[in-house]
Design a protein around this motif. Sequence first.
Motif, PDB file in Angstrom:
ATOM      1  N   LYS A 168       0.866  -1.190   0.000  1.00  0.00           N
ATOM      2  CA  LYS A 168       0.000   0.000   0.000  1.00  0.00           C
ATOM      3  C   LYS A 168       0.898   1.234   0.000  1.00  0.00           C
ATOM      4  O   LYS A 168       1.739   1.407   0.894  1.00  0.00           O
ATOM      5  CB  LYS A 168      -0.926   0.007   1.228  1.00  0.00           C
ATOM      6  N   VAL A 169       0.716   2.077  -1.008  1.00  0.00           N
ATOM      7  CA  VAL A 169       1.529   3.287  -1.163  1.00  0.00           C
ATOM      8  C   VAL A 169       0.595   4.488  -1.045  1.00  0.00           C
ATOM      9  O   VAL A 169      -0.402   4.574  -1.764  1.00  0.00           O
ATOM     10  CB  VAL A 169       2.242   3.308  -2.537  1.00  0.00           C
ATOM     11  N   VAL A 170       0.925   5.393  -0.124  1.00  0.00           N
ATOM     12  CA  VAL A 170       0.097   6.595   0.061  1.00  0.00           C
ATOM     13  C   VAL A 170       0.920   7.821  -0.306  1.00  0.00           C
ATOM     14  O   VAL A 170       2.013   8.021   0.237  1.00  0.00           O
ATOM     15  CB  VAL A 170      -0.373   6.722   1.528  1.00  0.00           C
ATOM     16  N   MET A 171       0.410   8.613  -1.220  1.00  0.00           N
ATOM     17  CA  MET A 171       1.030   9.922  -1.480  1.00  0.00           C
ATOM     18  C   MET A 171       0.175  10.964  -0.766  1.00  0.00           C
ATOM     19  O   MET A 171      -1.018  11.100  -1.061  1.00  0.00           O
ATOM     20  CB  MET A 171       1.087  10.239  -2.966  1.00  0.00           C
ATOM     21  N   PHE A 197       0.049  -1.722  -7.461  1.00  0.00           N
ATOM     22  CA  PHE A 197       0.088  -1.444  -6.026  1.00  0.00           C
ATOM     23  C   PHE A 197      -1.237  -0.827  -5.582  1.00  0.00           C
ATOM     24  O   PHE A 197      -1.981  -0.261  -6.383  1.00  0.00           O
ATOM     25  CB  PHE A 197       1.225  -0.466  -5.680  1.00  0.00           C
ATOM     26  N   ASP A 198      -1.497  -0.963  -4.251  1.00  0.00           N
ATOM     27  CA  ASP A 198      -2.670  -0.319  -3.656  1.00  0.00           C
ATOM     28  C   ASP A 198      -2.275   1.143  -3.414  1.00  0.00           C
ATOM     29  O   ASP A 198      -1.609   1.454  -2.430  1.00  0.00           O
ATOM     30  CB  ASP A 198      -2.998  -1.051  -2.339  1.00  0.00           C
ATOM     31  N   PHE A 199      -2.663   2.019  -4.323  1.00  0.00           N
ATOM     32  CA  PHE A 199      -2.195   3.415  -4.298  1.00  0.00           C
ATOM     33  C   PHE A 199      -3.332   4.362  -3.936  1.00  0.00           C
ATOM     34  O   PHE A 199      -4.415   4.280  -4.528  1.00  0.00           O
ATOM     35  CB  PHE A 199      -1.608   3.787  -5.664  1.00  0.00           C
ATOM     36  N   VAL A 200      -3.058   5.235  -2.969  1.00  0.00           N
ATOM     37  CA  VAL A 200      -4.051   6.215  -2.513  1.00  0.00           C
ATOM     38  C   VAL A 200      -3.389   7.590  -2.460  1.00  0.00           C
ATOM     39  O   VAL A 200      -2.247   7.711  -2.020  1.00  0.00           O
ATOM     40  CB  VAL A 200      -4.552   5.873  -1.081  1.00  0.00           C
ATOM     41  N   ILE A 201      -4.132   8.606  -2.893  1.00  0.00           N
ATOM     42  CA  ILE A 201      -3.661   9.996  -2.744  1.00  0.00           C
ATOM     43  C   ILE A 201      -4.519  10.657  -1.675  1.00  0.00           C
ATOM     44  O   ILE A 201      -5.750  10.574  -1.712  1.00  0.00           O
ATOM     45  CB  ILE A 201      -3.794  10.787  -4.062  1.00  0.00           C
ATOM     46  N   ALA A 230      -0.489   1.671   5.633  1.00  0.00           N
ATOM     47  CA  ALA A 230       0.399   1.991   4.497  1.00  0.00           C
ATOM     48  C   ALA A 230       1.769   1.336   4.674  1.00  0.00           C
ATOM     49  O   ALA A 230       2.290   1.240   5.791  1.00  0.00           O
ATOM     50  CB  ALA A 230       0.561   3.500   4.375  1.00  0.00           C
ATOM     51  N   ASP A 231       2.347   0.887   3.575  1.00  0.00           N
ATOM     52  CA  ASP A 231       3.704   0.341   3.584  1.00  0.00           C
ATOM     53  C   ASP A 231       4.734   1.400   3.169  1.00  0.00           C
ATOM     54  O   ASP A 231       5.905   1.321   3.531  1.00  0.00           O
ATOM     55  CB  ASP A 231       3.796  -0.861   2.638  1.00  0.00           C
TER      56      ASP A 231
END
Length: 315
Positions: A168-171, A197-201, A230-231
């Motif tokens: 999980k990648v969070v920007m 990837f599990d991507f969230v902004i 988040a990773d």
Amino acid sequence: MNTFTSIKQLGDLKKALEAAKYVTANPFADKALGQDKTALLVFFNNSLRTRLSTQKAALNLGMNVMVLDVNQGAWKLETQRGVIMDGDKSEHLLEAIPVMGCYADIIGVRSFARFESREDDYNEVILNQFIKYSGKPVFSMEAAIRHPLQTFADLITIEQYRKKERPKVVMTWAPHPKALPQAVPNSFAEGMSMTDFDFVIANPEGYDLAPEFTKGIRVTHNQDEALEGADFVYAKNWASYEHYGEVLSKDRSWTVTKEKMALTNNAFFLHCLPVRRNMIVSDEVIESPQSLVIPEAANRVVSAQTVIKMLLQDL
Ligand code: CP
């Protein structure tokens, strides 16, 4: 490849990451490729990492390197066609670019968003003139709306540190006193769209990025919710796209602190640098063992070298 202005031009990301891995392990293996070739790096804006890492990358490939700081020592350039040049600008970009093309085999350009016109910025007017008039392969060293060499370094770093197939990648947006371009977050979102990837902004209201960069991506205005599990946490400030170039908030409850990182799955922290400490991220977080900002910056050499190598192979 004869231009590099978007991370998507890498094509198959898996192959590009393999190419980067080879460059990391064998930094001087391709010295013959750049022999007697010249890279010209043109900066319209300041830089530390891009300036040094791109030079280092070209030198590793055996190239000669020239750096031009347009605003320090060169003639002041007019960029608009049709202007009566009776002011302080002595040279037009339309002559300067083909002249630069005479001296170089490949050209890197840094030209940030000016925030004068969203249309001009989003049409990349400076970068596209280099592509059109230089007659040489052009690569972006951060232009108005994208920073693909940074994104490639970010992807290389995530690849090196991820512990699961689908992290999980969070920007997350974070506060900053000045208006900053959207190039890094736009490009990072573009790069993430090339992965599964599990991507969230996460960003405050009024800070949604341009729809062309967020299509199909989950965007939330709740930072805490986004950070849960988040990773990787990628912090970045950007000015509003909707209210173009405006700073709508300096809300420090969005600063990435150890309390915020406690919501995550012991996430790694990423930032492209330069970073304003205790605005974007607290001292504790950036100095923690989970902070990857230095390996991320080191990977800027690998990113640039892999891309320049691809350009040289297609000369
Ligand atoms: N991240 C990055 O592009 O740094 P510089 O602005 O110092 O080149």
